[in-house]
Each structure stands twice: as structure tokens, then as C-alpha cells.
Scaffold this active site. Structure first.
Site, PDB file in Angstrom:
ATOM      1  N   SER A 111      -1.139  -2.217  -5.224  1.00  0.00           N
ATOM      2  CA  SER A 111      -1.203  -3.192  -4.139  1.00  0.00           C
ATOM      3  C   SER A 111      -1.116  -2.471  -2.803  1.00  0.00           C
ATOM      4  O   SER A 111      -0.240  -1.621  -2.604  1.00  0.00           O
ATOM      5  CB  SER A 111      -0.055  -4.200  -4.260  1.00  0.00           C
ATOM      6  OG  SER A 111      -0.143  -5.188  -3.257  1.00  0.00           O
ATOM      7  N   GLY A 112      -2.008  -2.811  -1.880  1.00  0.00           N
ATOM      8  CA  GLY A 112      -2.098  -2.096  -0.618  1.00  0.00           C
ATOM      9  C   GLY A 112      -0.857  -2.159   0.243  1.00  0.00           C
ATOM     10  O   GLY A 112      -0.469  -1.167   0.859  1.00  0.00           O
ATOM     11  N   HIS A 113      -0.219  -3.324   0.297  1.00  0.00           N
ATOM     12  CA  HIS A 113       0.873  -3.468   1.259  1.00  0.00           C
ATOM     13  C   HIS A 113       2.138  -2.716   0.861  1.00  0.00           C
ATOM     14  O   HIS A 113       3.097  -2.659   1.630  1.00  0.00           O
ATOM     15  CB  HIS A 113       1.179  -4.949   1.524  1.00  0.00           C
ATOM     16  CG  HIS A 113       1.915  -5.649   0.440  1.00  0.00           C
ATOM     17  ND1 HIS A 113       3.253  -5.985   0.558  1.00  0.00           N
ATOM     18  CD2 HIS A 113       1.525  -6.104  -0.767  1.00  0.00           C
ATOM     19  CE1 HIS A 113       3.644  -6.613  -0.536  1.00  0.00           C
ATOM     20  NE2 HIS A 113       2.607  -6.700  -1.355  1.00  0.00           N
ATOM     21  N   ASN A 136      10.850  -2.519  -9.547  1.00  0.00           N
ATOM     22  CA  ASN A 136      10.877  -2.767  -8.114  1.00  0.00           C
ATOM     23  C   ASN A 136      12.275  -2.999  -7.565  1.00  0.00           C
ATOM     24  O   ASN A 136      12.520  -2.808  -6.376  1.00  0.00           O
ATOM     25  CB  ASN A 136       9.983  -3.969  -7.773  1.00  0.00           C
ATOM     26  CG  ASN A 136      10.272  -5.174  -8.639  1.00  0.00           C
ATOM     27  OD1 ASN A 136      10.201  -5.084  -9.868  1.00  0.00           O
ATOM     28  ND2 ASN A 136      10.584  -6.303  -8.032  1.00  0.00           N
ATOM     29  N   THR A 161      -0.622  -9.113  -7.752  1.00  0.00           N
ATOM     30  CA  THR A 161      -0.543 -10.263  -8.654  1.00  0.00           C
ATOM     31  C   THR A 161      -1.900 -10.550  -9.289  1.00  0.00           C
ATOM     32  O   THR A 161      -1.994 -10.800 -10.495  1.00  0.00           O
ATOM     33  CB  THR A 161      -0.030 -11.503  -7.902  1.00  0.00           C
ATOM     34  OG1 THR A 161       1.328 -11.279  -7.504  1.00  0.00           O
ATOM     35  CG2 THR A 161      -0.093 -12.746  -8.783  1.00  0.00           C
ATOM     36  N   CYS A 195       9.753 -11.500  -4.221  1.00  0.00           N
ATOM     37  CA  CYS A 195       9.005 -12.572  -4.876  1.00  0.00           C
ATOM     38  C   CYS A 195       9.911 -13.554  -5.609  1.00  0.00           C
ATOM     39  O   CYS A 195       9.458 -14.572  -6.111  1.00  0.00           O
ATOM     40  CB  CYS A 195       7.986 -11.979  -5.842  1.00  0.00           C
ATOM     41  SG  CYS A 195       6.746 -10.973  -5.013  1.00  0.00           S
TER      42      CYS A 195
END
Length: 400
Positions: free
Chosen positions: A198-200, A150, A72, A324
Site C-alpha cells: 500500500s502506497g501510503h 502492524n 485492502t 483500521c
């Protein structure tokens, strides 16, 4: 009861090797990487190594990597940086199916005098490139389009889009949060100017991400303060998170080819078996141009939330859309943009796999899903009465 986790587009398990890499930076190496002393210098070296690892995954130069806190932040930073660098241009192009991190920023910018074009998608979730071409003008500052959706896994023709964007002199930003690690990337040969990860989503911790900024692209930082990240993102670096992202990127690069093959095979088996065993269900999205790990299936005449609750009793984790937006009572904005009938989009479930997903887990989902759908349809007073079901949904929404 063991957990069967098929919600990897929402977040992923942190790889044990990533945990091992992080731990010393939570316990022993706790200095500030900007400090002049040796203790700080050790952390600075760890940050540089992680930057090189992320750059290798993206096919980029390490100088083009800016660490952020999440996808984000990366999206916000890219969008606002592009606009600040071109104050004379007031037009943005995006799509109707973007993540809220892009859509809601664009909506806010409309209140500040910017004009935003939201490109439509067809029934398979794909863009019309002629619509993009017609929307580009000399006033277009930025085109921001996700690499892969997504919710459905549909992959957009990013390089073809990029060629058209560059011909008109606009900046091209891509949200690749879902694509990285699932599609090989090479920024050196790409038309992309800025790209968010994004890492996660790649087995790193939450709270860490990165923004690729092509060398030569004008960039005005979102966060102002210290000199960190070469002045492009102020704030003391999250060294444990950065180290974790670097290690995760290294592992993704090692596993990407085998993971793509495995996830594609398991996804196709899950999808094809459910379609064969359960009537009145269909795949949502493009069935050829899509992520290897994602399937979104619409089960008609029942509610997705009821399916998820039933799956949860068996320890199976899936999703009815983006995590989200899961608090919303409205059906998926992505599936609505595709023009799907309410009977399909209300009962749509996303299964998203990862390299840890096993044959046995897929077998278990295949085993329980037909019974779940049959039971829920039997409880529905409308069953396969499409008109009656739609009327009931409208009445329910009217009383909320």
C-alpha cells in the site's frame, strides 16, 4: 507546537520528491493512458516506469505488478482470485492476528461455505509452524498470512511458511503492507505467490497500492470491466497515484539500509529508556524478529486512550492499535490473541517510526512519558491492584 509523528504504521508523510513527481500529472498530463493519441501515450509511459520502480523494490518482474487502490483491495483481490481459480478447494488458512482486510473477508467466506483455519500465536505473537503443518490438507486452496504485524511489528518466518505451503500445493498470499520498505524483499527467490503493498505506508499518497502476482499463478480478477492492468484490474488508471507510488518505491530502495539502521537505533533507545524509567511496563511481541521501526509497550493499570490523549497535548501522535480498528471499544484482537492480561493490553501503546523521525523527537517522548504514566496511575482508584482493575473493566464493558 510542532507535531511529533510516531504513528507511521497507520500512515506516512508523503515524501516531497513524491509530491514533485505527481504534480505534472494533476495539472498538465491529464489524459487517459489507454488512449491511442500521443497525449495518452505519455501517461502510458509514466505508468510503465512506475511499474518498473515498484518491481525493483520487490525484486520482481514488472509484468507481475498489478496496481490497485489500496492494501485492502489488494488483499481482497488476492484472496478471491485464488479461490475463483480453484473452485474445487474450499479451505483457507490464515492467522488470528491478521489485518481486518483479511480477517473480515475470511469471516464472510465462512458464510459462503468455506472452512477457515485461524492459526494461533504464542505470547510473543509468533506462529507454531507445526500447527500450520497439521492444518494443511489437499482441500486447502489458500494460505494468507501477513509478513509483519502492524500492531506489534512481529515478523513471521514467511519463507519457511511458504515452503510448507508449496509442498501441499496451495496458493500463498502475503500481506506485506507493513513490511515493504522495512525488510528487503526479493520475489524472484521467494515462495510467495501473491503479495500486497500500500502506497501510503511508504511515503506515497493514499488511494494507491499494488499486488504482486507471480507469473504462472492462476488469477481471476476481482474487478471486471476494461482491459487495464492486462485484464487483471479493470478501471481507468490513477496515474498521479501510480507515479507517486513508483517514485516512493524508488526512494525506499535508495534509503532502506540506512533507514533500517536509524529506526532500529531510535526504537531501541526509546524502548529501553522507557522500560528503565517506568515500572510495570513491558514490550509486547517478539523482541528479536520484528520490524525496525515498531515498538508496542504495555503500561499496566491505565487506559491506552488516556495515554494517547495526554501525548496529544504535547503534539505527540502514537496509537493504541491498528488505525483500521480504532473505533472499536474492544481491546486489540492481536494482543488478545497473544494471551496478554487485560491490565497490559488495555494500556498498550504503539510507537512507529520512519526515516524522518529525529533524535530530538525521541528525547521529547522519553521526557514526557514517565510523568504521564505516573499521573494517570495516581488517578486510578486501583493503581497496581490487578484484580480490582480487572473487575472495574468488566463492569465498564457491561454497561456500554
Amino acid at each position: 507546537m510542532s507535531v511529533i509523528y510516531l504513528d507511521n504504521n497507520a500512515t506516512t508523510k508523503v515524501d516531497p520528491e513524491v509530491v514533485e513527481a505527481i504534480m505534472p500529472y494533476l495539472t498538465d498530463y491529464y489524459g487517459n493512458p489507454s488512449s491511442m493519441h500521443t497525449f495518452g501515450g505519455q501517461l502510458g509511459k509514466a505508468v510503465r516506469t512506475a511499474r518498473e520502480q515498484v518491481a525493483a523494490l520487490l525484486g520482481a518482474d514488472e509484468s507481475e505488478i498489478v496496481f490497485t487502490s489500496c492494501g485492502t483491495e489488494g488483499d481482497n483481490a488476492a484472496i478471491r482470485a485464488a479461490l475463483l481459480a480453484q473452485p474445487e478447494k474450499r479451505h483457507i488458512i490464515t492467522t488470528q492476528v491478521e489485518h481486518p482486510a483479511v480477517l473480515n473477508v475470511c469471516k464472510q467466506l465462512e458464510t459462503q461455505g468455506y472452512t477457515v483455519t485461524y492459526l494461533s500465536v504464542n505470547g510473543h505473537g509468533q506462529l507454531d509452524l507445526d500447527e500450520l503443518e497439521a492444518s494443511l490438507t489437499g482441500n486447502t486452496a489458500l494460505v494468507t498470512i501477513m509478513y509483519a504485524n502492524n500492531e506489534t511489528g512481529t515478523v513471521f518466518p514467511i519463507e519457511e511458511i511458504g515452503k510448507r505451503v508449496k509442498e501441499r500445493g496451495a496458493i500463498f498470499h502475503v500481506d506485506a503492507v507493513q513490511a515493504v520498505g522495512k525488510i528487503p524483499l526479493n520475489m524472484k527467490t521467494s515462495t510467495i505467490d501473491m503479495l500486497t503493498i500500500s502506497g501510503h505506508k511508504i511515503h506515497a499518497p493514499k488511494g494507491i497500492g499494488a499486488l504482486y502476482v507471480r507469473r504462472g499463478v492462476r488469477f481471476r480478477p476481482l474487478l471486471i470491466g476494461g482491459h487495464q492492468e492486462r485484464g487483471r484490474r479493470a478501471g481507468t488508471e490513477n496515474v498521479p497515484g501510480i507515479v507517486g507510488l513508483g517514485k516512493a518505491a524508488e526512494l525506499e530502495l535508495i534509503h532502506i539500509e540506512t533507514a533500517i539502521k536509524k529506526e532500529t537505533r531510535l526504537r531501541d533507545r526509546l524502548e529501553q529508556t522507557l522500560l528503565a524509567k517506568i515500572p510495570d511496563c513491558e514490550v509486547n511481541g517478539d523482541v528479536t524478529q520484528r520490524l525496525p521501526n515498531t515498538t508496542n509497550i504495555g503500561f499496566k493499570y491505565i487506559e491506552g486512550e488516556a495515554i494517547l490523549l495526554s501525548l496529544n497535548k504535547y503534539g505527540i501522535c502514537a496509537s493504541s492499535g491498528s488505525a483500521c480498528t480504532s473505533g472499536s471499544l474492544e481491546p486489540s484482537h492481536v494482543l488478545r490473541a497473544m494471551g496478554l492480561p487485560y491490565t497490559t493490553l488495555h494500556g498498550s501503546i504503539r510507537f512507529s517510526l520512519c526515516r524522518y523521525t529525529t533524535e530530538a523527537q525521541i528525547d521529547r517522548v522519553i521526557e514526557v512519558m514517565p510523568e504521564i504514566v505516573e499521573r494517570l496511575r495516581a488517578l486510578s482508584p486501583f493503581k497496581n491492584d490487578e484484580a480490582g482493575w480487572l473487575q472495574a473493566q468488566e463492569q465498564t464493558l457491561a454497561h456500554r
